[in-house]
Design an enzyme around this catalytic site. Structure first.
Site, PDB file in Angstrom:
ATOM      1  N   LYS A 253       6.832  -1.132   0.036  1.00  0.00           N
ATOM      2  CA  LYS A 253       6.042  -1.601   1.334  1.00  0.00           C
ATOM      3  C   LYS A 253       7.107  -2.462   2.266  1.00  0.00           C
ATOM      4  O   LYS A 253       7.959  -3.115   1.435  1.00  0.00           O
ATOM      5  CB  LYS A 253       4.974  -2.342   0.702  1.00  0.00           C
ATOM      6  CG  LYS A 253       3.779  -1.464   0.240  1.00  0.00           C
ATOM      7  CD  LYS A 253       2.862  -2.527  -0.006  1.00  0.00           C
ATOM      8  CE  LYS A 253       1.329  -1.672  -0.694  1.00  0.00           C
ATOM      9  NZ  LYS A 253       0.726  -1.007   0.249  1.00  0.00           N
ATOM     10  N   ARG A 327      -5.025   6.612  -5.517  1.00  0.00           N
ATOM     11  CA  ARG A 327      -5.898   7.647  -5.919  1.00  0.00           C
ATOM     12  C   ARG A 327      -5.292   8.751  -6.999  1.00  0.00           C
ATOM     13  O   ARG A 327      -6.083   9.350  -7.628  1.00  0.00           O
ATOM     14  CB  ARG A 327      -5.612   8.464  -4.572  1.00  0.00           C
ATOM     15  CG  ARG A 327      -4.162   9.185  -4.037  1.00  0.00           C
ATOM     16  CD  ARG A 327      -3.949   9.563  -2.644  1.00  0.00           C
ATOM     17  NE  ARG A 327      -4.097   8.402  -1.898  1.00  0.00           N
ATOM     18  CZ  ARG A 327      -3.979   8.440  -0.389  1.00  0.00           C
ATOM     19  NH1 ARG A 327      -3.781   9.700   0.018  1.00  0.00           N
ATOM     20  NH2 ARG A 327      -4.218   7.454   0.268  1.00  0.00           N
TER      21      ARG A 327
END
Length: 472
Positions: A253, A327
């Protein structure tokens, strides 16, 4: 530095609600008033008081206050604005805005306002100050309003305060082991059963995706499992994303995005807060909470883009982006939950957060129209905005992979919240009543009763849904 457990059934902010004022110091009356009722109220007051209120510029705006002078320099009361009357946070700024002392709602206010006032007051008194070396000023206190269901207020305030505390705690002090300790403390408080699977035991016990995401961290990944209630009752299972910090993994990130990544375990925090409410109320359900607790870090053992991962369900997943790790860990937990055919399966996660709906509205995904309608009704009743987004089946093709059963991210970023939900749907049977809430779980700036930092979204709505469906 940090306390061993954050979970407290009576958090400090509840101390802002008191049985009675201190001896010799009568409570100052609070007079809540709507904007459209102000002129009628002024017409009934002595001319001097009406002139005072008008000169102060008080209009009844939500959260506005106007002290009323009494004899000998005392306060005869405090006018409190309710605006148009539909803002549950109208009184939430008062614990920090009013001078210290005890206050009480003036006689004649309805029970609905009384409960709203008690909730807003306690949550308005909340502070995350466990790292402050000097205590802040104590909040003003409210005498418990008559007719309030105190157990319900305490239950909700404790859950909200705990969720905020968990999300606000720096990742250095809340790793997978500490999140496990929090869950264990909750289980012990309610007489629930707790089990955890740690580190290398995860692949051995068929939790391969949880292990793959967490093995890049020096802090071992875990699967947390809490059970409570009679197995003969309807099974309600909560799944919460417990990524205690998300660096993005090898698809790192940017620094600006990493600043709030201690909140990436907010789904787990919401699942735990909701579990507390369910158990504290004694709802007649068989509750299970599953939390994959991991840290997504960079190391020589980190999982990589284009790796193909096994999952608990048996499907193989091609990793599209290591920054879409939530997820993956949820896939294993949802498959396990679905295998028990629960009467209700709810998952909460900061998957795409506020990208679709901003920081104040939770995104709801479900295959089941009746479940969606019930949850939206429950959300409206408690003023917790939830918006249903479509599980648009044609977008499933975006998740096709040439080398595995499914890609974790697929061919593009368009419709990201939908494709993330479609990915999760692959691990839940179509007949299982399942809903996925995509949360942002962070207040970018302080508002009355909602300080900057960890935010609670949809918690009371989910509790209301469960209570309506399964309550006695």
């Amino acid at each position: 530095m940090a306390e061993p457990f954050l979970f407290r059934p009576d958090p400090p902010c509840l101390d802002a609600l008191v049985e009675a004022p201190a001896e010799g110091a009568p409570a100052v009356p609070l007079i809540p008033i709507r904007t459209d009722a102000l002129e009628a109220w002024l017409a009934e007051q002595p001319p001097e008081r009406a002139a005072w209120v008008r000169a102060a510029g008080f209009t009844g705006r939500a959260g506005a206050v106007c002290p009323l002078p009494g004899d000998g320099g005392t306060r005869a009361g405090v006018l409190v604005g309710l605006g148009d009357g539909d803002d549950p946070w109208a009184l939430a700024g008062l614990p920090r805005a009013l001078p210290a002392g005890a206050y009480a709602l003036a006689d004649g206010d309805g029970a609905d306002l009384a409960e709203t006032a008690a909730l807003a007051w306690a949550l308005g008194a909340y502070r995350f100050d466990r790292y402050k070396t000097a205590p802040g000023d104590p909040p003003a206190r409210l005498v418990w309003p008559a007719g309030v269901g105190r157990a319900a207020v305490r239950r909700r305030v404790a859950a909200v305060a705990w969720v905020r505390d968990l999300v606000n705690t720096p990742a250095a002090d809340l790793g997978p082991a500490e999140l496990a300790a929090e869950t264990r403390a909750l289980a012990e408080h309610h007489g629930a059963r707790f089990h955890e699977i740690v580190g290398d035991a995860l692949p051995a016990e068929n939790w391969p995706a949880v292990y793959a995401v967490g093995k890049g961290s020096a802090r071992a990944p875990r699967l947390l499992d809490l059970r409570w209630g009679d197995a003969a009752r309807p099974r309600v299972t909560l799944v919460g994303k417990g990524v205690v910090f998300d660096s993005g993994g090898l698809d790192l990130k940017p620094a600006s995005a990493m600043l709030v990544m201690k909140k990436d375990m907010a789904g787990a925090a919401h699942a735990l807060g909701l579990a507390h409410m369910i158990m504290d109320a004694g709802l007649p359900v068989c509750l299970r909470v599953l939390i994959p607790a991991v840290e997504n870090m960079v190391s020589g053992t980190s999982f990589r883009p284009r790796d193909v991962l096994a999952t608990r369900k048996g499907l193989t997943v091609e990793v599209g982006d290591t920054d879409a790790e939530g997820r993956l860990v949820l896939a294993d937990a949802l498959a396990e939950a679905d295998g028990e055919r629960p009467a209700l399966l709810l998952d909460m996660a900061t998957l795409t957060g506020g990208v679709a709906l901003g920081p104040n509205i939770s995104a709801l995904f479900t295959r089941h129209d009746a479940l969606a309608a019930d949850l939206l009704d429950a959300a409206t009743a408690v003023d917790e905005p939830v918006w249903r987004l479509p599980l648009h089946v044609p977008y499933r093709a975006m998740l096709d992979s040439t080398v595995a059963d499914i890609s974790s991210t697929g061919s593009g970023r368009l419709g990201g919240a939908i494709t993330a939900a479609l990915f999760l749907a692959e691990f839940v049977s179509p007949e299982t009543p399942w809903a996925h809430l995509d949360l942002y779980a962070w207040n970018p700036k302080t508002k009355p009763g909602r300080p900057e930092g960890g935010a609670v979204q949809g918690l009371t709505a989910l509790y209301g849904l469960i209570e309506r469906r399964f309550g006695a």
